[in-house]
Design a protein around this motif. Structure first.
Motif, PDB file in Angstrom:
ATOM      1  N   ALA A  51      10.336  15.544  -5.286  1.00  0.00           N
ATOM      2  CA  ALA A  51      11.073  14.976  -6.421  1.00  0.00           C
ATOM      3  C   ALA A  51      11.373  13.496  -6.195  1.00  0.00           C
ATOM      4  O   ALA A  51      11.223  12.675  -7.120  1.00  0.00           O
ATOM      5  CB  ALA A  51      12.366  15.757  -6.649  1.00  0.00           C
ATOM      6  N   LYS A  52      11.778  13.141  -4.979  1.00  0.00           N
ATOM      7  CA  LYS A  52      12.088  11.734  -4.688  1.00  0.00           C
ATOM      8  C   LYS A  52      10.821  10.880  -4.684  1.00  0.00           C
ATOM      9  O   LYS A  52      10.840   9.722  -5.134  1.00  0.00           O
ATOM     10  CB  LYS A  52      12.801  11.636  -3.343  1.00  0.00           C
ATOM     11  N   ILE A  53       9.728  11.436  -4.189  1.00  0.00           N
ATOM     12  CA  ILE A  53       8.475  10.683  -4.173  1.00  0.00           C
ATOM     13  C   ILE A  53       7.990  10.432  -5.600  1.00  0.00           C
ATOM     14  O   ILE A  53       7.572   9.317  -5.943  1.00  0.00           O
ATOM     15  CB  ILE A  53       7.396  11.434  -3.363  1.00  0.00           C
ATOM     16  N   LEU A  54       8.071  11.451  -6.448  1.00  0.00           N
ATOM     17  CA  LEU A  54       7.637  11.278  -7.831  1.00  0.00           C
ATOM     18  C   LEU A  54       8.511  10.266  -8.566  1.00  0.00           C
ATOM     19  O   LEU A  54       8.010   9.446  -9.349  1.00  0.00           O
ATOM     20  CB  LEU A  54       7.644  12.630  -8.560  1.00  0.00           C
ATOM     21  N   ASN A  55       9.816  10.289  -8.320  1.00  0.00           N
ATOM     22  CA  ASN A  55      10.701   9.292  -8.929  1.00  0.00           C
ATOM     23  C   ASN A  55      10.353   7.888  -8.461  1.00  0.00           C
ATOM     24  O   ASN A  55      10.377   6.933  -9.249  1.00  0.00           O
ATOM     25  CB  ASN A  55      12.162   9.613  -8.598  1.00  0.00           C
ATOM     26  N   PHE A  56      10.022   7.759  -7.171  1.00  0.00           N
ATOM     27  CA  PHE A  56       9.640   6.459  -6.639  1.00  0.00           C
ATOM     28  C   PHE A  56       8.363   5.954  -7.324  1.00  0.00           C
ATOM     29  O   PHE A  56       8.277   4.777  -7.699  1.00  0.00           O
ATOM     30  CB  PHE A  56       9.425   6.551  -5.130  1.00  0.00           C
TER      31      PHE A  56
ATOM     32  N   PRO B 189       0.828  -1.203   0.000  1.00  0.00           N
ATOM     33  CA  PRO B 189       0.000   0.000   0.000  1.00  0.00           C
ATOM     34  C   PRO B 189       0.865   1.256   0.000  1.00  0.00           C
ATOM     35  O   PRO B 189       1.977   1.274   0.530  1.00  0.00           O
ATOM     36  CB  PRO B 189      -0.791  -0.127   1.316  1.00  0.00           C
ATOM     37  N   LEU B 190       0.347   2.324  -0.618  1.00  0.00           N
ATOM     38  CA  LEU B 190       1.039   3.605  -0.678  1.00  0.00           C
ATOM     39  C   LEU B 190       0.290   4.583   0.208  1.00  0.00           C
ATOM     40  O   LEU B 190      -0.870   4.890  -0.043  1.00  0.00           O
ATOM     41  CB  LEU B 190       1.092   4.130  -2.115  1.00  0.00           C
ATOM     42  N   GLU B 191       0.952   5.079   1.239  1.00  0.00           N
ATOM     43  CA  GLU B 191       0.326   6.025   2.152  1.00  0.00           C
ATOM     44  C   GLU B 191       1.102   7.337   2.127  1.00  0.00           C
ATOM     45  O   GLU B 191       2.322   7.348   2.291  1.00  0.00           O
ATOM     46  CB  GLU B 191       0.282   5.464   3.577  1.00  0.00           C
ATOM     47  N   LEU B 192       0.360   8.424   1.917  1.00  0.00           N
ATOM     48  CA  LEU B 192       0.975   9.750   1.855  1.00  0.00           C
ATOM     49  C   LEU B 192       0.573  10.549   3.083  1.00  0.00           C
ATOM     50  O   LEU B 192      -0.612  10.786   3.322  1.00  0.00           O
ATOM     51  CB  LEU B 192       0.533  10.500   0.594  1.00  0.00           C
ATOM     52  N   SER B 193       1.557  10.957   3.863  1.00  0.00           N
ATOM     53  CA  SER B 193       1.315  11.824   5.016  1.00  0.00           C
ATOM     54  C   SER B 193       1.555  13.263   4.594  1.00  0.00           C
ATOM     55  O   SER B 193       2.599  13.589   4.028  1.00  0.00           O
ATOM     56  CB  SER B 193       2.251  11.467   6.178  1.00  0.00           C
ATOM     57  N   CYS B 194       0.561  14.123   4.847  1.00  0.00           N
ATOM     58  CA  CYS B 194       0.665  15.502   4.383  1.00  0.00           C
ATOM     59  C   CYS B 194      -0.203  16.396   5.250  1.00  0.00           C
ATOM     60  O   CYS B 194      -1.002  15.931   6.050  1.00  0.00           O
ATOM     61  CB  CYS B 194       0.242  15.610   2.913  1.00  0.00           C
ATOM     62  N   TRP B 195      -0.033  17.712   5.070  1.00  0.00           N
ATOM     63  CA  TRP B 195      -0.917  18.665   5.723  1.00  0.00           C
ATOM     64  C   TRP B 195      -2.284  18.615   5.065  1.00  0.00           C
ATOM     65  O   TRP B 195      -2.402  18.336   3.880  1.00  0.00           O
ATOM     66  CB  TRP B 195      -0.348  20.073   5.629  1.00  0.00           C
ATOM     67  N   GLY B 196      -3.311  18.930   5.847  1.00  0.00           N
ATOM     68  CA  GLY B 196      -4.681  18.874   5.361  1.00  0.00           C
ATOM     69  C   GLY B 196      -5.061  20.069   4.499  1.00  0.00           C
ATOM     70  O   GLY B 196      -4.226  20.892   4.127  1.00  0.00           O
ATOM     71  N   GLY B 197      -6.350  20.145   4.182  1.00  0.00           N
ATOM     72  CA  GLY B 197      -6.817  21.136   3.230  1.00  0.00           C
ATOM     73  C   GLY B 197      -7.661  22.232   3.844  1.00  0.00           C
ATOM     74  O   GLY B 197      -8.034  22.204   5.016  1.00  0.00           O
ATOM     75  N   GLY B 198      -7.988  23.192   3.020  1.00  0.00           N
ATOM     76  CA  GLY B 198      -8.836  24.319   3.384  1.00  0.00           C
ATOM     77  C   GLY B 198      -9.039  25.184   2.157  1.00  0.00           C
ATOM     78  O   GLY B 198      -8.348  25.034   1.144  1.00  0.00           O
ATOM     79  N   TRP B 199     -10.023  26.089   2.220  1.00  0.00           N
ATOM     80  CA  TRP B 199     -10.318  26.993   1.116  1.00  0.00           C
ATOM     81  C   TRP B 199     -10.615  26.241  -0.194  1.00  0.00           C
ATOM     82  O   TRP B 199     -10.269  26.705  -1.283  1.00  0.00           O
ATOM     83  CB  TRP B 199      -9.178  27.984   0.905  1.00  0.00           C
ATOM     84  N   GLY B 200     -11.208  25.067  -0.082  1.00  0.00           N
ATOM     85  CA  GLY B 200     -11.521  24.291  -1.268  1.00  0.00           C
ATOM     86  C   GLY B 200     -10.369  23.500  -1.835  1.00  0.00           C
ATOM     87  O   GLY B 200     -10.487  22.893  -2.901  1.00  0.00           O
ATOM     88  N   LEU B 201      -9.208  23.481  -1.140  1.00  0.00           N
ATOM     89  CA  LEU B 201      -8.031  22.753  -1.598  1.00  0.00           C
ATOM     90  C   LEU B 201      -7.876  21.458  -0.808  1.00  0.00           C
ATOM     91  O   LEU B 201      -8.160  21.429   0.394  1.00  0.00           O
ATOM     92  CB  LEU B 201      -6.773  23.604  -1.401  1.00  0.00           C
ATOM     93  N   PRO B 202      -7.405  20.381  -1.437  1.00  0.00           N
ATOM     94  CA  PRO B 202      -7.152  19.146  -0.684  1.00  0.00           C
ATOM     95  C   PRO B 202      -5.988  19.270   0.285  1.00  0.00           C
ATOM     96  O   PRO B 202      -5.888  18.532   1.250  1.00  0.00           O
ATOM     97  CB  PRO B 202      -6.854  18.117  -1.779  1.00  0.00           C
TER      98      PRO B 202
ATOM     99  N   VAL C  59       9.788   7.595   1.915  1.00  0.00           N
ATOM    100  CA  VAL C  59      10.369   8.549   0.975  1.00  0.00           C
ATOM    101  C   VAL C  59       9.796   9.924   1.268  1.00  0.00           C
ATOM    102  O   VAL C  59       8.580  10.091   1.414  1.00  0.00           O
ATOM    103  CB  VAL C  59      10.053   8.163  -0.485  1.00  0.00           C
ATOM    104  N   SER C  60      10.669  10.934   1.358  1.00  0.00           N
ATOM    105  CA  SER C  60      10.237  12.316   1.545  1.00  0.00           C
ATOM    106  C   SER C  60      10.783  13.170   0.401  1.00  0.00           C
ATOM    107  O   SER C  60      11.639  12.712  -0.372  1.00  0.00           O
ATOM    108  CB  SER C  60      10.698  12.866   2.895  1.00  0.00           C
ATOM    109  N   GLN C  61      10.275  14.391   0.315  1.00  0.00           N
ATOM    110  CA  GLN C  61      10.601  15.364  -0.728  1.00  0.00           C
ATOM    111  C   GLN C  61       9.873  15.003  -2.022  1.00  0.00           C
ATOM    112  O   GLN C  61       9.936  13.857  -2.494  1.00  0.00           O
ATOM    113  CB  GLN C  61      12.099  15.481  -0.980  1.00  0.00           C
TER     114      GLN C  61
END
Length: 312
Positions: A67-72, A4-17, A63-65
């Motif tokens: 560019a590295k995530i997209l390459n992965f 499974p691929l899990e992405l940890s990130c900041w949440g959304g607001g103002w209509g943005l994910p 994987v963080s950053q």
């Protein structure tokens, strides 16, 4: 891919994910490439809040950053650039470097350094998503980190002073926006009818600048004059992020955002009040505890009290 691929990130607001540019880059690329990401809003740990997000986690890798995530993801056969020519691939790298050099410093300044924006929007929003007492500490650290990042790349001769740096980074950002607008033209995406890595980067950095409601809108006003870039952001939001992370439509999100802004401003005021109370307590003189006076009874009163205790 089985893992499974899990992405940890900041949440959304103002209509943005997500309101975090680099998190939004990865989320957009995953949508474009069909990568099945499970998105987790970060739990605001020390590591995540220091700016390591977005973080992609699998059974075997962390994987963080962007560019590295997209390459992965490309190595896992989730490639949004498979139709691009060699020249288009080179153009992609050149425009991404332009965005990071010319646009990113102004975006950081808009969110984290411009005092009105930081105090009324950025700090309350992030503080409301960080548990107490870290909510009193981490937004300030993130602001200082953004300023240091700007000065590290731009605080060189002849730009010694912050005001000179600010003027230059906004000039560079407007130039970058103009170049992106000219490159996009009337096309739906930067390389035709199919979104690619460059579209993910442009969307990730422009959408928060376009959608978040700031009191100081210096760069935002310039972006809104470039109608094709605004249309580009709206099209991606409507086509790929019709529902936000919480399952709320962009139309309904505006009411939620208005209430959220009021709540976060209240949290910010309470946090400032707690800080002031703490400072006042530390600065006040420390007096020794007062002893209660001992009352002495006359012999007649002592005899009366003794009789009352003995009587049934």
């Amino acid at each position: 891919m089985a893992a499974p691929l899990e992405l940890s990130c900041w949440g959304g607001g103002w209509g943005l994910p997500s309101v975090h540019c680099e998190s939004l880059v990865v989320m957009a690329y995953a949508k474009f490439s069909g990568a099945p990401l499970k998105v987790n809003v970060i739990d605001n740990t020390w590591r995540g809040s220091r700016g390591d997000v977005p973080i992609l986690t699998t059974e075997d890798n962390i994987v963080s950053q962007p560019a590295k995530i997209l390459n992965f993801l490309r190595k896992q056969k989730y490639n949004a650039d498979y139709e691009l020519s060699a020249k288009q691939g080179a153009d992609t790298l050149a425009y991404i470097a332009l965005i990071e050099e010319k646009l990113l410093p102004a975006v950081l300044h808009t969110f984290w350094v411009e005092s009105d924006n930081y105090l009324t929007v950025t700090k309350p929003w992030f503080a409301s998503r960080i548990p107490f007492p870290l909510s009193l500490i981490l937004p300030g650290r993130m602001s200082k980190g953004a300023l240091n990042r700007i000065l590290l790349t731009r605080g060189e001769p002849p730009l010694y002073h912050l005001r000179e740096v600010e003027a230059q980074i906004y000039r560079d950002a407007k130039e970058c926006l103009n170049l992106l607008s000219n490159r996009l033209g009337t096309s739906q995406f930067f390389f035709g009818e199919t979104p690619s890595t460059l579209d993910a980067y442009v969307f990730g950095f422009l959408a928060p600048l376009y959608k978040v409601r700031f009191p100081k809108v210096h760069l935002q006003e310039h972006l809104k004059q470039l109608s094709n870039l605004c249309r580009f952001c709206d099209d991606i939001l409507n086509s790929y992020f019709r529902l936000s992370l919480g399952g709320i439509s962009p139309a309904g999100q505006e009411t939620v955002d208005a209430n959220l802004q009021k709540l976060t401003q209240l949290v910010n005021k309470e946090s400032n009040l707690i800080e002031k109370m703490d400072d006042n307590l530390r600065q006040s003189p420390q007096l020794p505890p007062r002893k209660l006076p001992t009352l002495k009874l006359t012999p007649a009163e002592e005899e009366s009290n003794s009789l009352q205790r003995l009587s049934p």
